[in-house]
Scaffold this active site. Structure first.
Site, short mmCIF file in Angstrom:
data_model
loop_
_atom_site.label_atom_id
_atom_site.label_comp_id
_atom_site.label_asym_id
_atom_site.label_seq_id
_atom_site.Cartn_x
_atom_site.Cartn_y
_atom_site.Cartn_z
N PHE A 119 -8.76 -21.15 55.53
CA PHE A 119 -9.12 -19.89 56.20
C PHE A 119 -8.55 -19.81 57.61
CE2 PHE A 119 -12.40 -22.51 58.19
CZ PHE A 119 -12.48 -21.97 59.47
N LYS B 151 -2.57 -18.85 46.58
CA LYS B 151 -4.03 -18.76 46.42
C LYS B 151 -4.60 -18.94 47.82
CE LYS B 151 -7.60 -20.49 46.34
NZ LYS B 151 -8.62 -20.13 47.36
N GLU C 245 -10.51 -17.61 50.30
CA GLU C 245 -11.32 -16.45 49.90
C GLU C 245 -12.11 -15.89 51.08
OE1 GLU C 245 -11.62 -19.59 49.25
OE2 GLU C 245 -13.61 -20.19 48.56
N SER D 140 -9.34 -29.00 53.85
CA SER D 140 -10.09 -30.19 54.28
C SER D 140 -9.68 -31.40 53.43
CB SER D 140 -11.58 -29.91 54.16
OG SER D 140 -11.89 -29.45 52.87
N CYS E 223 -6.57 -27.21 63.00
CA CYS E 223 -6.34 -28.61 62.63
C CYS E 223 -5.61 -29.33 63.75
CB CYS E 223 -5.55 -28.70 61.34
SG CYS E 223 -3.89 -28.12 61.53
N GLU F 122 -14.84 -34.56 61.25
CA GLU F 122 -14.29 -33.34 61.84
C GLU F 122 -15.41 -32.30 61.98
OE1 GLU F 122 -11.75 -30.99 59.20
OE2 GLU F 122 -10.41 -30.59 60.88
P1 NAD Z 1 -11.23 -25.93 52.49
O1 NAD Z 1 -10.79 -27.30 52.06
O2 NAD Z 1 -12.65 -25.57 52.32
O3 NAD Z 1 -10.41 -24.82 51.66
C1 NAD Z 1 -9.01 -24.89 51.54
C2 NAD Z 1 -8.61 -24.26 50.21
O4 NAD Z 1 -9.18 -25.03 49.15
C3 NAD Z 1 -9.11 -22.83 50.04
O5 NAD Z 1 -8.10 -22.05 49.45
C4 NAD Z 1 -10.31 -22.98 49.12
O6 NAD Z 1 -10.52 -21.86 48.30
C5 NAD Z 1 -9.95 -24.19 48.29
N1 NAD Z 1 -11.13 -24.95 47.86
C6 NAD Z 1 -12.31 -25.06 48.52
N2 NAD Z 1 -13.16 -25.84 47.82
C7 NAD Z 1 -12.50 -26.24 46.72
C8 NAD Z 1 -12.85 -27.07 45.61
N3 NAD Z 1 -14.05 -27.65 45.51
N4 NAD Z 1 -11.92 -27.29 44.66
C9 NAD Z 1 -10.72 -26.70 44.74
N5 NAD Z 1 -10.34 -25.90 45.76
C10 NAD Z 1 -11.21 -25.67 46.74
O7 NAD Z 1 -10.72 -25.74 53.99
P2 NAD Z 1 -11.05 -24.55 54.99
O8 NAD Z 1 -12.47 -24.66 55.42
O9 NAD Z 1 -10.57 -23.28 54.42
O10 NAD Z 1 -10.08 -24.92 56.20
C11 NAD Z 1 -10.42 -25.81 57.22
C12 NAD Z 1 -9.89 -27.19 56.93
O11 NAD Z 1 -8.48 -27.16 56.78
C13 NAD Z 1 -10.15 -28.16 58.09
O12 NAD Z 1 -10.49 -29.41 57.58
C14 NAD Z 1 -8.80 -28.23 58.80
O13 NAD Z 1 -8.57 -29.40 59.55
C15 NAD Z 1 -7.89 -28.15 57.63
N6 NAD Z 1 -6.55 -27.74 58.04
C16 NAD Z 1 -5.57 -28.66 58.01
C17 NAD Z 1 -4.29 -28.33 58.41
C18 NAD Z 1 -3.19 -29.33 58.36
O14 NAD Z 1 -2.04 -28.93 58.36
N7 NAD Z 1 -3.47 -30.62 58.32
C19 NAD Z 1 -4.03 -27.03 58.86
C20 NAD Z 1 -5.07 -26.10 58.87
C21 NAD Z 1 -6.33 -26.47 58.45
#
Ligand code: NAD
Length: 498
Positions: free
Chosen positions: A149, A173, A176, A226, A281, A383
């Site tokens: 997000f 994808k 959401e 994450s 991040c 985090e």
């Molecule tokens: P998230 O892991 O909750 O979601 C990321 C994606 O995974 C979304 O599209 C979501 O729909 C999907 N997802 C969520 N739960 C899932 C599941 N159980 N099974 C399959 N898919 C699932 O992350 P977020 O809250 O949207 O974003 C924040 C996180 O992203 C933080 O941890 C941040 O550090 C990380 N991030 C990392 C970078 C990087 O390049 N290292 C960059 C930006 C954000």
């Protein structure tokens, strides 16, 4: 209520799952739209469209593919204000920061405009008697991206910009939580001349993600989110034979040596820790001052800065950061603050009571500051992803080097110093993927590549730049000769270049 639909084969497609996700306005706390969550069949529909489109798209010469990128860039610049407003309204980051989010993605598109040069391949004349060798990079086919997000503009462009320029077609994808901007990007790609099916957007949750990971016709998956989910995506995707890069969470440290320009270092750290409400991040949530005098100086200056830091709604041009993305995330951050107190860290500033007049239901949280944070604390190890800065005091350079190096995450780190030799040694020895020297958010520019180490990234290849091109292409090497004259005998021994 506004309904956000999928975008498949160049048109809006209404989903049939009957499942929806709420899309909030984080400023007010109200649900402003609902997004359709895809079934596996809807993912498959997008893949079929992408498969058909890929055959023709791969035949389009690289220069013409690059022209689509040039036009896409122009269209984004044309619509920048409106796109940034959409982004802010669903994410909560302030408008200037949303423009930065889109601009950083656009820089990858600019890199993609130069794709003909990057795809030129290699050639060796006379590798053997009458033998020439050349290699080329060919697209994989259909690739998919699953995005978080916190950068709904930049991160999709990291992925589809390179994938599409190199001749692949793409299924995005997006998160959401803020799904509208990614659909707008896909519409603009069509307006720029990308054929239908080249970029498809399928909204969804785990059902859609699993359908992507298991789909036999998707060759590569790029994920950012994450770490637990990144690890899951990496394991399941690679088990299904796909190429996967999966970027995860972070806990970036800002080391301050005693000789640093403290005024400047603290200004840098404040922006990097609290900007975008800490939901980056590459945020800098841990500051590691070396020596008591440095630590006391940092604390005093941070406190002074926090007096004037302005939290406001995302459209307030004077606000330095806005609300966090959801009530659940606000609660998670508040819980971490309580955990820090319970673990024995000193809560110097508590942002939990913050409320904005007229926006009492918004997902706001004030800036928080902890001192005396110790490595054994869970609030240090995990985090938080919110506007919380933690001071972890150390006495020596070696201790300061050890903290980020030993941490489970290894995305970014920064060192603030006037000592070039110390900075150089730190950069060489630290066990972290991206290093800033007097640079608080060392996100590499588009023609370099982005990627952390340890639990911040699973897979071997970084995002964008030449690494991105490697991820979305496979090498084919041709060994050619044009014999003439008498027929030669069969060779039963492996040919060598003696
Ligand atoms: P998230 O892991 O909750 O979601 C990321 C994606 O995974 C979304 O599209 C979501 O729909 C999907 N997802 C969520 N739960 C899932 C599941 N159980 N099974 C399959 N898919 C699932 O992350 P977020 O809250 O949207 O974003 C924040 C996180 O992203 C933080 O941890 C941040 O550090 C990380 N991030 C990392 C970078 C990087 O390049 N290292 C960059 C930006 C954000």
């Amino acid at each position: 209520m506004r309904e956000i639909t999928h975008f498949i084969d160049g048109v809006a497609v209404t989903g049939s799952s009957g499942r929806y996700g709420d899309v909030f306005n984080p400023n007010t706390g109200e649900v402003q739209a609902r997004v359709q969550l895809a079934t596996a069949a809807e993912v498959d529909r997008a893949v079929q469209a992408a498969l058909v489109a890929q055959v023709g798209w791969a035949q389009v010469n690289p220069q013409r593919r690059a022209r689509v990128m040039f036009d896409f860039k122009r269209l984004i610049e044309r619509d920048m204000d409106a796109l940034a407003e959409i982004l802010s309204s669903e994410h909560g980051k302030v408008i200037a920061d949303s423009k930065g989010d889109i601009q950083r993605g656009l820089e990858v598109i600019e890199f993609a405009c130069g794709i003909p040069h990057v795809l030129k391949g290699e050639y060796t004349e006379g590798a053997g008697p009458g033998i020439d060798i050349y290699s080329m990079r060919q697209p994989l086919g259909v690739a998919a991206g699953i995005t978080p997000f916190n950068f709904p503009g930049m991160i999709p462009m990291w992925m589809f910009g390179i994938a599409i320029a190199t001749g692949n077609t793409f299924i995005l994808k997006p998160s959401e939580k803020d799904p509208t901007l990614p659909v707008k990007l896909a519409e603009l790609m069509m307006e720029a001349g990308a054929p239908a099916g080249v970029l498809n957007v399928v909204h969804g949750d785990k059902v859609a993600v699993d359908a992507i990971l298991d789909h036999p016709d998707i060759r590569a998956v790029s994920f950012v989110g994450s770490s637990d989910i990144a690890h899951y995506v990496y394991s399941r995707g690679t088990a299904a034979g796909k190429r996967v890069q999966a970027m995860g969470g972070a806990k970036n440290h800002g080391v301050i040596l005693p000789d640093a320009d403290l005024d400047q270092a603290v200004k840098d750290i404040i922006g990097a820790a609290y900007g975008s409400a800490g939901e980056r991040c590459m945020a800098l949530p841990v500051v590691v001052p070396v020596g008591k005098a440095t630590a006391d100086g940092v604390r005093e200056r941070v406190l002074a800065e926090l007096q004037t830091l302005k939290v406001g709604i995302s459209t307030d041009p004077a606000a330095q950061y806005g609300p966090v993305v959801s009530q659940a995330h606000k609660q998670k951050i508040s819980d971490y603050i309580q955990m820090g107190v319970d673990e024995g860290a000193e809560l110097v500033v508590d942002g939990r009571g913050f409320s904005l007049q007229g926006y009492e239901q918004g997902f706001f949280i004030g800036p928080s500051l902890f001192d005396q944070v110790k490595p054994a604390m869970r609030t240090y190890q995990e985090e938080i992803f919110g506007p919380v800065l933690q001071i972890a005091r150390v006495e020596t350079f070696e201790e300061a080097l050890h903290l980020p190096s030993a941490h489970q995450y290894g995305n970014g780190v920064a060192i603030f110093t006037r000592n070039g030799r110390a900075a150089r040694e730190f950069a060489q020895r630290v066990n972290v993927g991206m290093v800033g020297i007097n640079v608080p958010i060392p996100v590499p520019v588009a023609y370099h590549s982005f990627g952390g180490w340890k639990r911040s990234a699973f897979g071997d290849v970084n995002q964008h730049g030449v690494e991105g091109v490697r991820f979305y292409t496979k090498v084919k090497t041709v060994t050619a000769r044009w014999p003439e004259g008498a027929v030669e005998d069969s060779a039963f021994v492996i040919p060598t270049m003696k």
